[in-house]
Design an enzyme around this catalytic site. Structure first.
Site, PDB file in Angstrom:
ATOM      1  N   ASP A   1      -6.869 -14.034 -56.545  1.00 29.35           N
ATOM      2  CA  ASP A   1      -7.271 -14.517 -55.215  1.00 29.35           C
ATOM      3  C   ASP A   1      -6.511 -15.807 -54.869  1.00 29.35           C
ATOM      4  O   ASP A   1      -6.204 -16.057 -53.702  1.00 29.35           O
ATOM      5  CB  ASP A   1      -8.780 -14.816 -55.172  1.00 29.35           C
ATOM      6  CG  ASP A   1      -9.606 -13.539 -55.171  1.00 29.35           C
ATOM      7  OD1 ASP A   1      -9.100 -12.495 -54.708  1.00 29.35           O
ATOM      8  OD2 ASP A   1     -10.765 -13.575 -55.636  1.00 29.35           O
TER       9      ASP A   1
ATOM     10  N   LYS B   1     -17.562 -10.931 -61.098  1.00 27.32           N
ATOM     11  CA  LYS B   1     -16.360 -11.752 -61.317  1.00 27.32           C
ATOM     12  C   LYS B   1     -16.553 -12.862 -62.362  1.00 27.32           C
ATOM     13  O   LYS B   1     -15.613 -13.233 -63.049  1.00 27.32           O
ATOM     14  CB  LYS B   1     -15.904 -12.392 -60.002  1.00 27.32           C
ATOM     15  CG  LYS B   1     -15.269 -11.428 -59.018  1.00 27.32           C
ATOM     16  CD  LYS B   1     -14.722 -12.213 -57.832  1.00 27.32           C
ATOM     17  CE  LYS B   1     -14.192 -11.304 -56.749  1.00 27.32           C
ATOM     18  NZ  LYS B   1     -13.465 -12.055 -55.715  1.00 27.32           N
TER      19      LYS B   1
END
Ligand code: ATR
Length: 271
Positions: free
Chosen positions: A105, A69
């Protein structure tokens, strides 16, 4: 049968079991979108080659998971302000010929609590998930944000970066926040099921306990909060919410979210 035209997938290492392929392939079908979503396990040394392939093959978008990520940012042409602030991308898509990175997210985390206002929040943990949660709390204008972590230096660094307050791990029950979020992996099935990051006598007054862990759906942390009269929010809506936001970026369509949550619940029940 027609062949799906657009290619999507998830890159991570090791990928293990991921619910994303099932969820997105289901949503493509539900919305009549001609796409297919695959698993792309990618060892860290192959990440650059992976993103070269993304630029060569007809890959229209994808998700990025642990441990890529942070690293993936450098392969994007553009990242959103939000992803830049967090320093991590979990979704990529094409826009105007540019490969764009986003962090969905945050959207997933915020969505279930958008209708409530919290003056104070305590974040348990200071890893990757905590960064998205703290950024989300900032977006919600939470006045006081406390961060506590088993390894105190990480809490201090995160707190300093986001203008929050670091709290020693052994003092985490001494404050009375309106919202407590578990961003540690404690309580997760297959990792430390039955454990909790927060002693139950810490649930004072009333508030909301939010666990970003979604297996099991009712963790010990949430159960003990509910027993103390607190409201509880499990991690499943956040997982569905981050997926729905990625789906929107790729297709311009809405993922049918209540159906998505049911689908994930059924899949987890079978595991
Ligand atoms: P993620 O991306 O899911 O946040 P991570 O970056 O590995 O994953 O972070 C895991 C978090 O869970 C960390 O805050 C970690 O604490 P440390 O920084 O001290 O490692 C926390 N965590 C994991 N196991 C824990 C345990 N047994 N007790 C307390 N905290 C724990």
């Amino acid at each position: 049968m027609s062949t799906p035209e657009k290619l999507y997938g998830i890159t991570g290492w090791p990928l293990g079991h991921s619910l994303s392929p099932m969820l997105h392939n289901w949503a493509f079908k539900q919305t009549g979108f001609s796409g297919v979503y695959m698993m792309w396990p990618t060892p860290p040394d192959n990440l650059a080659a992976f993103f070269s392939a993304v630029r060569t093959l007809p890959v229209h978008g994808g998700n990025i998971t642990i441990p890529h990520k942070v690293e993936a940012i450098k392969f994007m042409d553009k990242v959103s302000d939000r992803a830049a602030l967090i320093g991590a991308v979990n979704t990529f898509y094409w826009s105007g010929g540019k490969l764009c990175g986003e962090n969905t997210d945050v959207t997933g985390f915020i969505k279930p609590i958008l209708h409530r206002k919290f003056k104070s929040a305590l974040v348990l943990g200071a890893g990757g998930a905590s960064r998205a949660v703290v950024a989300g709390l900032k977006e919600l204008d939470t006045a006081e944000i406390f961060i506590t972590n088993r390894t105190p230096l990480k809490a201090a660094a995160l707190a300093q970066e986001f203008g929050a307050t670091a709290l020693p791990w052994n003092e985490r029950t001494k404050i009375q926040p309106e919202l407590i979020i578990n961003c540690t992996s404690l309580g997760m099935a297959g990792h430390s099921a039955g454990e909790t990051p927060f002693p139950k006598d810490g649930f004072k007054d009333k508030g909301l306990a939010y666990d970003i862990v979604y297996t099991p759906s009712r963790t010990r942390f949430l159960q003990e909060a509910a027993d103390a009269g607190w409201d509880v929010q499990g991690g499943l809506d956040m997982f569905a919410g981050q997926a729905a936001e990625a789906f929107r970026l790729w297709t311009g369509k809405e993922m049918p979210e209540s159906g998505a949550v049911r689908l994930i619940q059924d899949a987890l029940a079978k595991n």
